[in-house]
Design a protein around this motif. Sequence first.
Motif, PDB file in Angstrom:
ATOM      1  N   GLY A   1      -0.294 -30.216  -5.329  1.00  0.00           N
ATOM      2  CA  GLY A   1      -1.510 -29.828  -4.701  1.00  0.00           C
ATOM      3  C   GLY A   1      -1.831 -28.335  -4.681  1.00  0.00           C
ATOM      4  N   ARG A   2      -0.829 -27.471  -5.222  1.00  0.00           N
ATOM      5  CA  ARG A   2      -1.060 -26.088  -5.166  1.00  0.00           C
ATOM      6  C   ARG A   2      -1.313 -25.633  -6.602  1.00  0.00           C
ATOM      7  N   LEU A   3      -2.420 -24.730  -6.780  1.00  0.00           N
ATOM      8  CA  LEU A   3      -2.843 -24.277  -8.048  1.00  0.00           C
ATOM      9  C   LEU A   3      -1.730 -22.988  -8.487  1.00  0.00           C
ATOM     10  N   ARG A   4      -1.706 -22.906  -9.440  1.00  0.00           N
ATOM     11  CA  ARG A   4      -0.914 -21.810  -9.948  1.00  0.00           C
ATOM     12  C   ARG A   4      -1.392 -21.005 -11.231  1.00  0.00           C
ATOM     13  N   ARG A   5      -1.984 -21.529 -11.810  1.00  0.00           N
ATOM     14  CA  ARG A   5      -2.798 -20.706 -13.026  1.00  0.00           C
ATOM     15  C   ARG A   5      -3.969 -21.484 -13.735  1.00  0.00           C
ATOM     16  N   ALA A   6      -4.547 -20.758 -14.492  1.00  0.00           N
ATOM     17  CA  ALA A   6      -5.568 -21.229 -15.213  1.00  0.00           C
ATOM     18  C   ALA A   6      -5.387 -21.128 -16.732  1.00  0.00           C
ATOM     19  N   VAL A   7      -5.485 -22.015 -17.481  1.00  0.00           N
ATOM     20  CA  VAL A   7      -5.337 -22.082 -19.029  1.00  0.00           C
ATOM     21  C   VAL A   7      -6.412 -21.788 -19.514  1.00  0.00           C
ATOM     22  N   PHE A   8      -6.725 -20.746 -20.718  1.00  0.00           N
ATOM     23  CA  PHE A   8      -7.920 -20.673 -21.252  1.00  0.00           C
ATOM     24  C   PHE A   8      -7.853 -21.141 -22.597  1.00  0.00           C
ATOM     25  N   HIS A   9      -9.212 -21.532 -23.184  1.00  0.00           N
ATOM     26  CA  HIS A   9      -9.280 -21.847 -24.449  1.00  0.00           C
ATOM     27  C   HIS A   9      -8.794 -21.280 -25.567  1.00  0.00           C
ATOM     28  N   ASP A  10      -8.523 -19.852 -25.386  1.00  0.00           N
ATOM     29  CA  ASP A  10      -7.948 -18.863 -26.366  1.00  0.00           C
ATOM     30  C   ASP A  10      -6.408 -18.927 -26.316  1.00  0.00           C
ATOM     31  N   GLY A  11      -6.088 -19.691 -25.444  1.00  0.00           N
ATOM     32  CA  GLY A  11      -4.447 -19.750 -25.160  1.00  0.00           C
ATOM     33  C   GLY A  11      -3.969 -18.955 -23.989  1.00  0.00           C
ATOM     34  N   GLY A  12      -4.763 -17.881 -23.301  1.00  0.00           N
ATOM     35  CA  GLY A  12      -4.167 -17.135 -22.609  1.00  0.00           C
ATOM     36  C   GLY A  12      -4.202 -17.892 -21.182  1.00  0.00           C
ATOM     37  N   THR A  13      -3.485 -17.213 -20.054  1.00  0.00           N
ATOM     38  CA  THR A  13      -3.162 -17.776 -18.948  1.00  0.00           C
ATOM     39  C   THR A  13      -3.441 -16.849 -17.866  1.00  0.00           C
ATOM     40  N   GLU A  14      -3.825 -17.138 -16.674  1.00  0.00           N
ATOM     41  CA  GLU A  14      -3.819 -16.114 -15.595  1.00  0.00           C
ATOM     42  C   GLU A  14      -3.592 -16.629 -14.408  1.00  0.00           C
ATOM     43  N   ASP A  15      -2.801 -16.421 -13.438  1.00  0.00           N
ATOM     44  CA  ASP A  15      -2.175 -16.748 -12.300  1.00  0.00           C
ATOM     45  C   ASP A  15      -3.093 -16.636 -11.206  1.00  0.00           C
ATOM     46  N   PHE A  16      -3.016 -17.704 -10.394  1.00  0.00           N
ATOM     47  CA  PHE A  16      -4.246 -17.612  -9.132  1.00  0.00           C
ATOM     48  C   PHE A  16      -3.528 -18.320  -8.260  1.00  0.00           C
ATOM     49  N   ASP A  17      -3.592 -17.988  -6.868  1.00  0.00           N
ATOM     50  CA  ASP A  17      -3.260 -18.638  -5.595  1.00  0.00           C
ATOM     51  C   ASP A  17      -3.895 -19.798  -5.260  1.00  0.00           C
ATOM     52  N   ALA A  18      -5.275 -19.452  -5.485  1.00  0.00           N
ATOM     53  CA  ALA A  18      -6.461 -20.642  -4.900  1.00  0.00           C
ATOM     54  C   ALA A  18      -7.801 -20.147  -5.901  1.00  0.00           C
ATOM     55  N   MET A  19      -8.666 -21.188  -5.525  1.00  0.00           N
ATOM     56  CA  MET A  19      -9.909 -20.942  -6.216  1.00  0.00           C
ATOM     57  C   MET A  19     -10.789 -21.495  -5.363  1.00  0.00           C
ATOM     58  N   PHE A  20     -12.168 -21.108  -5.480  1.00  0.00           N
ATOM     59  CA  PHE A  20     -13.490 -21.375  -4.953  1.00  0.00           C
ATOM     60  C   PHE A  20     -14.266 -21.724  -6.169  1.00  0.00           C
ATOM     61  N   PHE A  21     -15.405 -22.616  -5.872  1.00  0.00           N
ATOM     62  CA  PHE A  21     -16.323 -22.546  -6.856  1.00  0.00           C
ATOM     63  C   PHE A  21     -17.839 -22.478  -6.256  1.00  0.00           C
ATOM     64  N   HIS A  22     -18.599 -22.041  -7.005  1.00  0.00           N
ATOM     65  CA  HIS A  22     -20.149 -22.109  -6.495  1.00  0.00           C
ATOM     66  C   HIS A  22     -21.103 -22.221  -7.416  1.00  0.00           C
TER      67      HIS A  22
ATOM     68  N   ILE B   1     -14.202  -6.088  -8.911  1.00  0.00           N
ATOM     69  CA  ILE B   1     -14.187  -7.850  -8.941  1.00  0.00           C
ATOM     70  C   ILE B   1     -14.301  -8.064 -10.603  1.00  0.00           C
ATOM     71  N   PRO B   2     -13.365  -8.436 -11.475  1.00  0.00           N
ATOM     72  CA  PRO B   2     -13.630  -8.730 -13.018  1.00  0.00           C
ATOM     73  C   PRO B   2     -14.622 -10.000 -13.134  1.00  0.00           C
ATOM     74  N   VAL B   3     -15.097  -9.985 -14.409  1.00  0.00           N
ATOM     75  CA  VAL B   3     -15.786 -11.065 -14.666  1.00  0.00           C
ATOM     76  C   VAL B   3     -15.354 -11.649 -15.951  1.00  0.00           C
ATOM     77  N   ARG B   4     -14.576 -12.907 -16.025  1.00  0.00           N
ATOM     78  CA  ARG B   4     -13.983 -13.431 -17.010  1.00  0.00           C
ATOM     79  C   ARG B   4     -14.905 -14.627 -17.682  1.00  0.00           C
ATOM     80  N   GLU B   5     -15.194 -14.576 -18.811  1.00  0.00           N
ATOM     81  CA  GLU B   5     -16.240 -15.534 -19.560  1.00  0.00           C
ATOM     82  C   GLU B   5     -15.360 -16.588 -20.212  1.00  0.00           C
ATOM     83  N   ASP B   6     -14.181 -16.639 -20.219  1.00  0.00           N
ATOM     84  CA  ASP B   6     -13.423 -17.497 -21.249  1.00  0.00           C
ATOM     85  C   ASP B   6     -13.716 -19.032 -20.718  1.00  0.00           C
ATOM     86  N   VAL B   7     -13.859 -19.817 -21.539  1.00  0.00           N
ATOM     87  CA  VAL B   7     -13.752 -21.121 -21.190  1.00  0.00           C
ATOM     88  C   VAL B   7     -12.210 -21.635 -20.637  1.00  0.00           C
TER      89      VAL B   7
END
Length: 305
Positions: A209-230, A194-200
């Motif tokens: 209503g369906r999440l597809r990706r996260a866009v990071f401050h450095d311009g990078g992206t990563e695809d996700f099917d879903a997210m949880f927060f804690h 399980i990687p830990v990504r510290e990017d903003v």
Amino acid sequence: MTDGGKYDVVVIGGGPAGLSGALWLARYRRTVRVFDAEDPRNAATWAVHGYPGLPEISPQELRETLRMQAKDAGAEYEAAVVLSVEGREDDFRVTLEDGRVFGARRLLLATGLKDIVPEIPGLEQFYGTSIWHCPDCDGPSVRDCKVGVIGWGRQIAAYCMYMLTFTEKITVLTHGHPPDMEQKARDALQRWNIPVREDVIDCLEGEGGRLRRAVFHDGGTEDFDAMFFHIASGPGASFAADIGCDADEDGILEIDKDHLTTVPGVYAAGDIVPGSRLAIRAAAEGVRAAVGIHKSLIGEDRRLR
């Protein structure tokens, strides 16, 4: 002065715990009034999952059904904000925001918890449909999907271990925060890849209503099917603390087998007492508290020793 009248029981909170408690108190022929701010923790969620007999019912529909049952049994309900609670067993005073005061012999606190939601652009667009806070409720919806878990506190690794029940494709997203993890937690994440990504995270993207990706401050992206927060959660109201109920560092109340808190006459049920955060469990605990309250109100002349 109790210009609003005096009841056997005032219930504060109109979710599954409070309404189930009110239903059973009314069945026991107790006078009961429910006050509900109508700001539920699960308002954004599209359905309450795993509630026996009620497949995929919406939170609003569940509350409406329970409210109708409680009122049909004789309970009174009012959408109102409670300002303060004071007094003692057999003589509590509940003051509303509009200044009215109601008396009660017993109190049932069912005010729930409130979550800290990450302030990330786009998150609200997916909250409740592909971003959630509760793995018990919504984990089964993401079986074998790629999931991002937003968080950086000491419990985030344990949260991910729990999420492994549903998927092994997990990434921790600290949103620019340094992760607060002991070595044991880091080792567990590494063991399960399980990687830990510290990017903003600049924003979250998707459609319908369906999440597809996260866009990071450095311009990078990563695809996700879903997210949880804690991040963190805490009591939805301060009444328990105000009246002196003992609680742990997270505000979870100490109760006995009848759901009586450490203050005589004050009972509690739902997310503010120890246990899982499930609607079905909250409803059951509201009933248990109601039974305890009813028994406490039975007169001494009816008690056989």
